[in-house]
Design a protein around this motif. Sequence first.
Motif, PDB file in Angstrom:
ATOM      1  N   TRP A   8     -17.374  22.927  -0.666  1.00 20.95           N
ATOM      2  CA  TRP A   8     -16.840  21.856  -1.503  1.00 20.95           C
ATOM      3  C   TRP A   8     -17.212  20.515  -0.871  1.00 20.95           C
ATOM      4  N   ILE A   9     -18.023  19.726  -1.579  1.00 23.01           N
ATOM      5  CA  ILE A   9     -18.410  18.397  -1.099  1.00 23.01           C
ATOM      6  C   ILE A   9     -17.435  17.380  -1.683  1.00 23.01           C
ATOM      7  N   TYR A  10     -16.783  16.634  -0.786  1.00 18.81           N
ATOM      8  CA  TYR A  10     -15.734  15.698  -1.190  1.00 18.81           C
ATOM      9  C   TYR A  10     -16.252  14.600  -2.126  1.00 18.81           C
ATOM     10  N   SER A  11     -15.361  14.164  -3.006  1.00 21.58           N
ATOM     11  CA  SER A  11     -15.548  12.928  -3.757  1.00 21.58           C
ATOM     12  C   SER A  11     -15.200  11.747  -2.845  1.00 21.58           C
ATOM     13  N   PRO A  12     -15.818  10.589  -3.046  1.00 21.42           N
ATOM     14  CA  PRO A  12     -15.428   9.414  -2.251  1.00 21.42           C
ATOM     15  C   PRO A  12     -14.014   8.939  -2.566  1.00 21.42           C
ATOM     16  N   SER A  13     -13.458   9.379  -3.705  1.00 23.18           N
ATOM     17  CA  SER A  13     -12.098   8.997  -4.088  1.00 23.18           C
ATOM     18  C   SER A  13     -11.075   9.764  -3.252  1.00 23.18           C
ATOM     19  N   LYS A  14     -10.207   9.039  -2.576  1.00 16.98           N
ATOM     20  CA  LYS A  14      -9.187   9.687  -1.750  1.00 16.98           C
ATOM     21  C   LYS A  14      -8.240  10.514  -2.610  1.00 16.98           C
ATOM     22  N   PHE A  15      -7.973  10.012  -3.808  1.00 11.40           N
ATOM     23  CA  PHE A  15      -7.077  10.756  -4.700  1.00 11.40           C
ATOM     24  C   PHE A  15      -7.691  12.090  -5.078  1.00 11.40           C
ATOM     25  N   SER A  16      -8.996  12.089  -5.342  1.00  9.66           N
ATOM     26  CA  SER A  16      -9.700  13.327  -5.663  1.00  9.66           C
ATOM     27  C   SER A  16      -9.723  14.263  -4.463  1.00  9.66           C
ATOM     28  N   VAL A  28     -17.759  12.272  -8.496  1.00  8.34           N
ATOM     29  CA  VAL A  28     -16.497  12.359  -9.243  1.00  8.34           C
ATOM     30  C   VAL A  28     -15.696  11.086  -9.068  1.00  8.34           C
ATOM     31  N   MET A  29     -15.140  10.612 -10.165  1.00 10.44           N
ATOM     32  CA  MET A  29     -14.228   9.466 -10.137  1.00 10.44           C
ATOM     33  C   MET A  29     -12.963   9.878 -10.889  1.00 10.44           C
ATOM     34  N   GLY A  30     -11.874   9.223 -10.585  1.00 11.09           N
ATOM     35  CA  GLY A  30     -10.669   9.471 -11.360  1.00 11.09           C
ATOM     36  C   GLY A  30      -9.820  10.599 -10.849  1.00 11.09           C
ATOM     37  N   ASN A  31      -8.857  10.967 -11.668  1.00  7.42           N
ATOM     38  CA  ASN A  31      -7.821  11.900 -11.245  1.00  7.42           C
ATOM     39  C   ASN A  31      -7.946  13.215 -11.977  1.00  7.42           C
ATOM     40  N   TRP A  32      -7.831  14.310 -11.232  1.00  4.29           N
ATOM     41  CA  TRP A  32      -7.711  15.634 -11.852  1.00  4.29           C
ATOM     42  C   TRP A  32      -6.629  16.432 -11.140  1.00  4.29           C
ATOM     43  N   SER A  33      -5.653  15.727 -10.529  1.00  2.00           N
ATOM     44  CA  SER A  33      -4.618  16.407  -9.745  1.00  2.00           C
ATOM     45  C   SER A  33      -3.784  17.363 -10.589  1.00  2.00           C
ATOM     46  N   GLU A  34      -3.713  17.110 -11.914  1.00  3.97           N
ATOM     47  CA  GLU A  34      -2.947  18.020 -12.774  1.00  3.97           C
ATOM     48  C   GLU A  34      -3.547  19.414 -12.779  1.00  3.97           C
ATOM     49  N   ALA A  35      -4.844  19.510 -12.488  1.00  6.14           N
ATOM     50  CA  ALA A  35      -5.520  20.816 -12.494  1.00  6.14           C
ATOM     51  C   ALA A  35      -5.475  21.503 -11.138  1.00  6.14           C
ATOM     52  N   ALA A  36      -4.963  20.823 -10.112  1.00  4.24           N
ATOM     53  CA  ALA A  36      -4.986  21.395  -8.760  1.00  4.24           C
ATOM     54  C   ALA A  36      -4.168  22.681  -8.679  1.00  4.24           C
ATOM     55  N   ALA A  77      -6.437  16.030  -4.248  1.00  2.03           N
ATOM     56  CA  ALA A  77      -6.355  17.106  -5.243  1.00  2.03           C
ATOM     57  C   ALA A  77      -7.147  18.332  -4.791  1.00  2.03           C
ATOM     58  N   ALA A  78      -8.327  18.095  -4.171  1.00  3.37           N
ATOM     59  CA  ALA A  78      -9.137  19.205  -3.663  1.00  3.37           C
ATOM     60  C   ALA A  78      -8.397  19.964  -2.576  1.00  3.37           C
ATOM     61  N   ASN A  79      -7.795  19.240  -1.644  1.00  4.70           N
ATOM     62  CA  ASN A  79      -7.037  19.887  -0.565  1.00  4.70           C
ATOM     63  C   ASN A  79      -5.890  20.711  -1.118  1.00  4.70           C
ATOM     64  N   LYS A  80      -5.225  20.174  -2.132  1.00  5.09           N
ATOM     65  CA  LYS A  80      -4.094  20.888  -2.727  1.00  5.09           C
ATOM     66  C   LYS A  80      -4.554  22.175  -3.406  1.00  5.09           C
ATOM     67  N   GLY A  94       0.815  -1.215   0.000  1.00  6.22           N
ATOM     68  CA  GLY A  94       0.000   0.000   0.000  1.00  6.22           C
ATOM     69  C   GLY A  94       0.846   1.262   0.000  1.00  6.22           C
ATOM     70  N   ILE A  95       0.170   2.405  -0.081  1.00  3.92           N
ATOM     71  CA  ILE A  95       0.847   3.702  -0.187  1.00  3.92           C
ATOM     72  C   ILE A  95       0.191   4.668   0.788  1.00  3.92           C
ATOM     73  N   SER A  96       0.986   5.431   1.493  1.00  5.40           N
ATOM     74  CA  SER A  96       0.448   6.397   2.442  1.00  5.40           C
ATOM     75  C   SER A  96      -0.226   7.555   1.708  1.00  5.40           C
ATOM     76  N   LYS A  97      -1.089   8.254   2.426  1.00 10.10           N
ATOM     77  CA  LYS A  97      -1.824   9.387   1.860  1.00 10.10           C
ATOM     78  C   LYS A  97      -0.884  10.475   1.369  1.00 10.10           C
ATOM     79  N   ASP A  98       0.183  10.738   2.120  1.00  9.79           N
ATOM     80  CA  ASP A  98       1.112  11.808   1.745  1.00  9.79           C
ATOM     81  C   ASP A  98       1.870  11.492   0.468  1.00  9.79           C
ATOM     82  N   ASP A  99       2.051  10.196   0.174  1.00 11.27           N
ATOM     83  CA  ASP A  99       2.843   9.814  -0.996  1.00 11.27           C
ATOM     84  C   ASP A  99       2.024   9.663  -2.266  1.00 11.27           C
ATOM     85  N   LEU A 100       0.690   9.596  -2.146  1.00 11.26           N
ATOM     86  CA  LEU A 100      -0.140   9.291  -3.306  1.00 11.26           C
ATOM     87  C   LEU A 100       0.070  10.242  -4.474  1.00 11.26           C
TER      88      LEU A 100
END
Length: 659
Positions: A614-622, A585-593, A625-628, A451-457
């Motif tokens: 801002w209502i969170y996506s269930p995706s941790k990756f999303s 929301v599903m998937g990644n949009w971290s490039e837009a953060a 990106a929102a926090n960033k 697995g991978i920690s939240k900070d490293d994702l």
Amino acid sequence: MTGSEERIRILEQQNRELLAENLRLKTSGRSENDSRDIREAAVEQVRQSNIRYQTIFENSLLGNKIISSDLKILQVNNTLVSMLGCKTKDELIGHHILEFSHPDYKADWQKLQEKLWRKNLPSFSLETCMVDKKGNDFWVSVTSILFTDDGGTLGFTIVENINERKLSQHNLLLRERWFRRMTDIMPQQVWSADASGNIRFVNNQSCAYFGCDEDELLINGWQDIIHPNDAGGCMTAWKHAIKTGSPFTYEFRLRNAGGYYHWFLSRAVPVIDDNQNTIWLGTNTDIDLQKAKETQKDEFLSIASHELKTPLTSLKLYNQLAAKNGSPDKKQEFIERSFSHIQRLERLISDLLDVSKINAGKMNYEIQPFEFNDMVTELTAIVQSTTTKHHIKVEINEPATVTGDKHRIEQVLNNYLANAIKYSPNANEVIICSKVVANNIVVSVQDHGIGISKDDLTKLFDRYYRADNAAMKFEGLGLGLYISAEVLKRHNGSLWIESEPGKGSIFYFILPLNGESLIQENGTDGHSYYYSNFLNINYNPEKYRLEADWVGYQNLESVKKGCMIMLDLLRKNNCSRVLNDNTKVMGNWSEAADWGAEYWFPAMVEAGLTRFAWIYSPSKFSQLAANKTLENVPNELQTRFFDNREEAEHWLNTSTLLN
């Protein structure tokens, strides 16, 4: 007789009468001859005095005039006649002074009238704008002094043309405004200091970074926001520069409004102004990313030297053993083992070459349709042949024709599978799913590994980066995901991860079947709503807010397009609140953060945004990106994250009532 001559005659008569009375007193008891001599001397004195007065009045380099309490001109000199573009004094005498005042400054003369005649001030000065006979306006300095004669209380007024000085001041002000605007659009912090090193100016970039206004920075300085480990060396270098007049250069960390430190390169040079005073002009350039890249590069070089050295050492060893051992079976064994290390070297070198091509913009793609499900089947069989410990299970493999570079996309999936095997040493299964969703192919590779920690994702797609808990345990340069991200980006796709330490990871990627955009627009009236396959926006007139529902898989293109549409509707509806729902929301949009934080949110605030739920996506990756995106939002914007729509709406409704 002209008005000016009459005024002089009256003044002369008054002087004669005063002197006559004075003489009468002085000559009392004297002989008639003595009294006559004294009277003639007094008359001559008056005449000479009037000549001097007339000479000074007429030949002054400044405009002179005498005005009445109703602001009519009674007497002028030739300088003022010329200043106002007239040919004779008669063009001015008897005229109202407001006839020569600029329309925007008539109130100045009314103020002079009130101060001198109504409030009985002995003198009054002002700067105002006048207009000459040709319609040219110019600035003047006016000083009026009250005096009294038989005609009543009059004003002796001196007029000085200060147009050049005013223009110089105006140009100076324009240059200062230009300088401020120029420094405000620069990406660096810009500042200036006096000869003693005291900060005298900072631009808006500085204020935004530190979260305070210019006055606070000028009063408090920067000593308290420099990292404690850097403050001593920085101040020593700054004092040395001030003392010697040499340029200042130093790298240090500065604390931002959120309490985080960024590395900056500070540079300043001394400049001598027109008054021979020394001022310092300086910039602070954010080099935090550069510093991080340097650290990653150093780590990469260390890992690369180890990764490349290991197979070379093994190859050398097996070649030596094969040379010394004459047994054919042993030679064959050593050759096979050498071959595996040669393959490892090939992979490492291939990754390095791909990164080099990406950096140079020379990565070539052969775009053509291919059967994606056949590619999954073929690649799975190849990878399965390389491992006996892990079973690669194809759980879903829906038929799909994809337009793209088969070899490069296969490279992405191969990297996913290799990582899943590598990072799940204590597990025995890897699961692949490939399904069609709304004209897109969505692929996932699941392992049950470390697995991978939240900070490293979100950092895993950076070049050379590998999660700390894996860096020294498993081979690799940390380039695979970076290359994969670039390949998918060129195919208008994206990738993301869901993971939990100790329970494994699921690596995803999405590709449009046609190799083009993910976006399908369904309709808009250009003012109150917008519908598409990735975003629905409606203006709620009862709540005075925009309601945005993001759906499905997002990427850089969809996020940028959706955000700019939201900005447009916010402006058109003149609202200040947004309900931003990422529940679907599903998937990644971290490039837009980073884009959202740096460009979009400031633009929304400028357009009037004050509250953003801002209502969170269930995706941790999303969620990451929102926090960033909200790390460095403008101070005047209030934002909050929510796990459900009801709480978000309640917060917005409550804030509306309070305001």
